[in-house]
Write a protein that holds these residues in place. Structure first.
Motif, mmCIF file in Angstrom:
data_model
loop_
_atom_site.group_PDB
_atom_site.id
_atom_site.type_symbol
_atom_site.label_atom_id
_atom_site.label_comp_id
_atom_site.label_asym_id
_atom_site.label_seq_id
_atom_site.Cartn_x
_atom_site.Cartn_y
_atom_site.Cartn_z
ATOM 1 N N GLU A 120 -21.060 -12.870 6.655
ATOM 2 C CA GLU A 120 -19.863 -12.803 5.790
ATOM 3 C C GLU A 120 -18.709 -13.388 6.579
ATOM 4 O O GLU A 120 -18.182 -12.739 7.496
ATOM 5 C CB GLU A 120 -19.553 -11.348 5.407
ATOM 6 C CG GLU A 120 -20.491 -10.788 4.365
ATOM 7 C CD GLU A 120 -20.109 -9.361 3.941
ATOM 8 O OE1 GLU A 120 -19.031 -8.876 4.323
ATOM 9 O OE2 GLU A 120 -20.938 -8.745 3.243
ATOM 10 N N ASP A 133 -19.085 -1.302 18.432
ATOM 11 C CA ASP A 133 -18.985 -2.099 17.213
ATOM 12 C C ASP A 133 -18.817 -1.189 15.992
ATOM 13 O O ASP A 133 -19.499 -0.154 15.883
ATOM 14 C CB ASP A 133 -20.237 -2.983 17.044
ATOM 15 C CG ASP A 133 -20.218 -4.163 17.992
ATOM 16 O OD1 ASP A 133 -19.120 -4.639 18.329
ATOM 17 O OD2 ASP A 133 -21.300 -4.598 18.424
ATOM 18 N N HIS A 175 -18.413 -12.995 10.511
ATOM 19 C CA HIS A 175 -19.145 -11.826 10.996
ATOM 20 C C HIS A 175 -20.524 -11.702 10.352
ATOM 21 O O HIS A 175 -20.711 -12.080 9.203
ATOM 22 C CB HIS A 175 -18.356 -10.540 10.682
ATOM 23 C CG HIS A 175 -17.159 -10.370 11.554
ATOM 24 N ND1 HIS A 175 -15.970 -11.014 11.309
ATOM 25 C CD2 HIS A 175 -16.978 -9.641 12.680
ATOM 26 C CE1 HIS A 175 -15.094 -10.691 12.251
ATOM 27 N NE2 HIS A 175 -15.679 -9.866 13.099
ATOM 28 N N TRP A 176 -21.432 -11.137 11.148
ATOM 29 C CA TRP A 176 -22.698 -10.681 10.583
ATOM 30 C C TRP A 176 -22.498 -9.227 10.212
ATOM 31 O O TRP A 176 -21.885 -8.465 10.986
ATOM 32 C CB TRP A 176 -23.827 -10.772 11.617
ATOM 33 C CG TRP A 176 -24.303 -12.161 11.882
ATOM 34 C CD1 TRP A 176 -23.929 -12.975 12.910
ATOM 35 C CD2 TRP A 176 -25.256 -12.910 11.111
ATOM 36 N NE1 TRP A 176 -24.579 -14.169 12.839
ATOM 37 C CE2 TRP A 176 -25.406 -14.162 11.739
ATOM 38 C CE3 TRP A 176 -26.000 -12.640 9.957
ATOM 39 C CZ2 TRP A 176 -26.265 -15.145 11.249
ATOM 40 C CZ3 TRP A 176 -26.853 -13.618 9.464
ATOM 41 C CH2 TRP A 176 -26.984 -14.856 10.109
ATOM 42 N N VAL A 177 -23.052 -8.829 9.075
ATOM 43 C CA VAL A 177 -22.957 -7.425 8.662
ATOM 44 C C VAL A 177 -24.377 -6.860 8.630
ATOM 45 O O VAL A 177 -25.250 -7.367 7.914
ATOM 46 C CB VAL A 177 -22.279 -7.298 7.275
ATOM 47 C CG1 VAL A 177 -22.191 -5.830 6.858
ATOM 48 C CG2 VAL A 177 -20.891 -7.915 7.328
ATOM 49 N N ASN A 198 -22.888 -1.011 7.438
ATOM 50 C CA ASN A 198 -21.921 -2.126 7.366
ATOM 51 C C ASN A 198 -21.396 -2.454 8.764
ATOM 52 O O ASN A 198 -20.191 -2.578 8.973
ATOM 53 C CB ASN A 198 -20.756 -1.794 6.425
ATOM 54 C CG ASN A 198 -21.228 -1.766 4.982
ATOM 55 O OD1 ASN A 198 -22.084 -2.566 4.593
ATOM 56 N ND2 ASN A 198 -20.707 -0.836 4.204
ATOM 57 N N CYS A 199 -22.306 -2.542 9.689
ATOM 58 C CA CYS A 199 -21.933 -2.810 11.089
ATOM 59 C C CYS A 199 -21.527 -4.276 11.222
ATOM 60 O O CYS A 199 -22.336 -5.177 10.983
ATOM 61 C CB CYS A 199 -23.130 -2.462 11.980
ATOM 62 S SG CYS A 199 -22.916 -2.961 13.676
ATOM 63 N N ARG A 200 -20.280 -4.496 11.588
ATOM 64 C CA ARG A 200 -19.744 -5.869 11.645
ATOM 65 C C ARG A 200 -19.715 -6.355 13.081
ATOM 66 O O ARG A 200 -19.101 -5.745 13.948
ATOM 67 C CB ARG A 200 -18.311 -5.902 11.086
ATOM 68 C CG ARG A 200 -18.248 -5.656 9.588
ATOM 69 C CD ARG A 200 -16.806 -5.628 9.122
ATOM 70 N NE ARG A 200 -16.220 -6.975 9.084
ATOM 71 C CZ ARG A 200 -16.469 -7.845 8.121
ATOM 72 N NH1 ARG A 200 -17.281 -7.536 7.132
ATOM 73 N NH2 ARG A 200 -15.917 -9.033 8.138
#
Ligand SMILES: Cc1cc2nc3c(=O)[nH]c(=O)nc-3n(C[C@H](O)[C@H](O)[C@H](O)COP(=O)(O)OP(=O)(O)OC[C@H]3O[C@@H](n4cnc5c(N)ncnc54)[C@H](O)[C@@H]3O)c2cc1C
Length: 378
Positions: free
Chosen positions: A139, A188, A142-144, A214-216
């Motif tokens: 996204e 994170d 960032h990777w989610v 929803n770890c960004r």
């Protein structure tokens, strides 16, 4: 053995006696080793001996890794998972990280500022890695990540995680091409450590659940290329399995040694336990088994230090040595009688620690599949 290796072994052994053995029981109660232990080990050059000098390592060959794993195993301090950090996880960063990632993380892995864990297994799947359901979606910058992992060694003590997640597949029929590796740091957003799991052995090792809600993470934490995770994991498995073989072998040798001492000291029916023919034959069988294992393991260490031992041979060694260790620990415990069942006796701990060697790093059934495939399906 070279003089350099011998002196490294002696120094490391003395360090274990001073910095680990007096505290290991306390760490068993706490269910983990302190992170500072990694710092102390790093200061002495006992972490990541294979990492190249340009990244802060010593650039040594695999003999040095093997010595570290062996000495910790001889000392029966199973909470200290240096092999996992140095020989299993850090190689992913060194072999597949880009230059920026290597400069950022490797010196800290060598010094012990970073302690690592690898998160593959999930509540719904272990052996079948392609069945994982943790997802990573890009996204913007960032990777989610969303999903859950379980049975993660160093789950709490670590502050840097190599996480396997599914990225959108280019071809849905080739799921192995949709697995990717990510670097997740402890702070994170959306990363959570879960329960420390209660195990029957490895009491001082923290094995934990992890959650990604929803770890960004920044885009540049993808490790290597998107979709190549399965290939990267497969490439590194030989070293992981050889590590289990080395541990199992060394702990089995220790079982024979402590049992020989024990049976010489205890009496029944006015005789030493060592004088019963059953004891003599059982220990003779165990001693022979460990000699056979030693020949195989040493041969693979030699090969691996020069080139890379094959996944098939490493799988054979992992299977045989872990099963041998279970047999030997069981026989040796029996020769201790009731004392063998008491936690304060080393043989009880060895027995409990032996069982998992047949399960983690790929179960022995999966190892046999790999061996059989090479034999029958080529
Ligand atoms: C103490 C401990 C530490 C661990 N540390 C980590 C870690 O740090 N990181 C991590 O990602 N994972 C870790 N694991 C997980 C470990 O790698 C898995 O438990 C293991 O791969 C087996 O997966 P599973 O438990 O899901 O069993 P399953 O895959 O459900 O297997 C159950 C049984 O079925 C058998 N089986 C499965 N498939 C086949 C087949 N094709 N043919 C024949 N038999 C089969 C298995 O051999 C086993 O006997 C750890 C596990 C333990 C217990």
């Amino acid at each position: 053995m070279s003089e350099e290796l011998k002196s490294f072994r002696d120094t490391f052994k003395r360090w274990i006696e001073k910095e680990i053995i007096p505290f290991h029981e306390e760490w068993e109660k706490a269910g983990m080793v302190p992170r500072e232990l990694y710092k102390k080990a790093g200061e002495q050059g006992f972490l990541c001996p294979l990492v190249k000098e340009e990244y802060g390592g010593l650039g040594l060959d695999y003999h040095f890794s093997a010595v570290i794993t062996e000495e910790l195993s001889f000392a029966m301090v199973s909470g200290v998972a240096f092999w996992l950090h140095s020989d299993i996880i850090v190689p992913y960063i060194e072999h597949y990280g880009n230059e920026t990632q290597k400069q950022k993380y490797l010196p800290g892995c060598v010094s012990g500022d970073y302690v690592t864990a690898v998160a593959m297994t999930e509540p719904g799947t272990g052996s079948d890695l392609q069945g994982i359901s943790t997802k990573a979606v890009l996204e913007g910058d960032h990777w989610v990540l969303n999903g859950a992992k379980t049975f993660i060694s160093n789950g709490h003590v670590a502050n840097l995680y190599v996480v396997v997640a599914e990225t959108p597949a280019k071809d849905p029929n080739q799921k192995f091409k949709s697995l990717s590796l990510f670097l997740v740091e402890e702070n994170d957003v959306g990363f959570e450590r879960g329960r420390k799991l209660q195990k029957i052995g490895l009491k001082a090792q923290d094995t934990a659940e992890l959650a990604f809600v929803n770890c960004r993470i920044p885009k540049d934490r993808l490790l290597g290329e998107e979709g190549k995770g399965f290939i990267y994991l497969s490439n590194e498995l030989a070293q992981e399995r050889l590590g289990v073989a080395i541990m199992s072998q060394a702990m089995a040798e220790k079982c024979v040694e402590i049992t020989a001492d024990y049976v010489k000291g205890r009496k029944a029916f006015k005789k030493r336990i060592a004088d019963f023919q059953n004891t003599r034959f059982k220990l003779a069988e165990c001693a022979t088994e460990v000699k056979v294992g030693r020949a195989f393991v040493d041969r693979l260490i030699e090969i691996h230090a020069k080139e890379k031992c094959s996944t098939v041979e490493a799988s054979m060694a992992k299977t045989w040595c872990s099963e041998m260790f279970c047999r030997v620990a069981d026989e040796c415990l029996q020769l201790h009688g009731g004392y063998g069942y008491m936690w304060e006796y080393t043989i009880a701990r060895a027995y409990a620690d032996a069982r998992v060697q047949r399960i983690y790093a790929g179960t022995n059934e999966i190892m046999k599949e790999i061996i059989a495939r090479d034999l029958l399906d080529k």
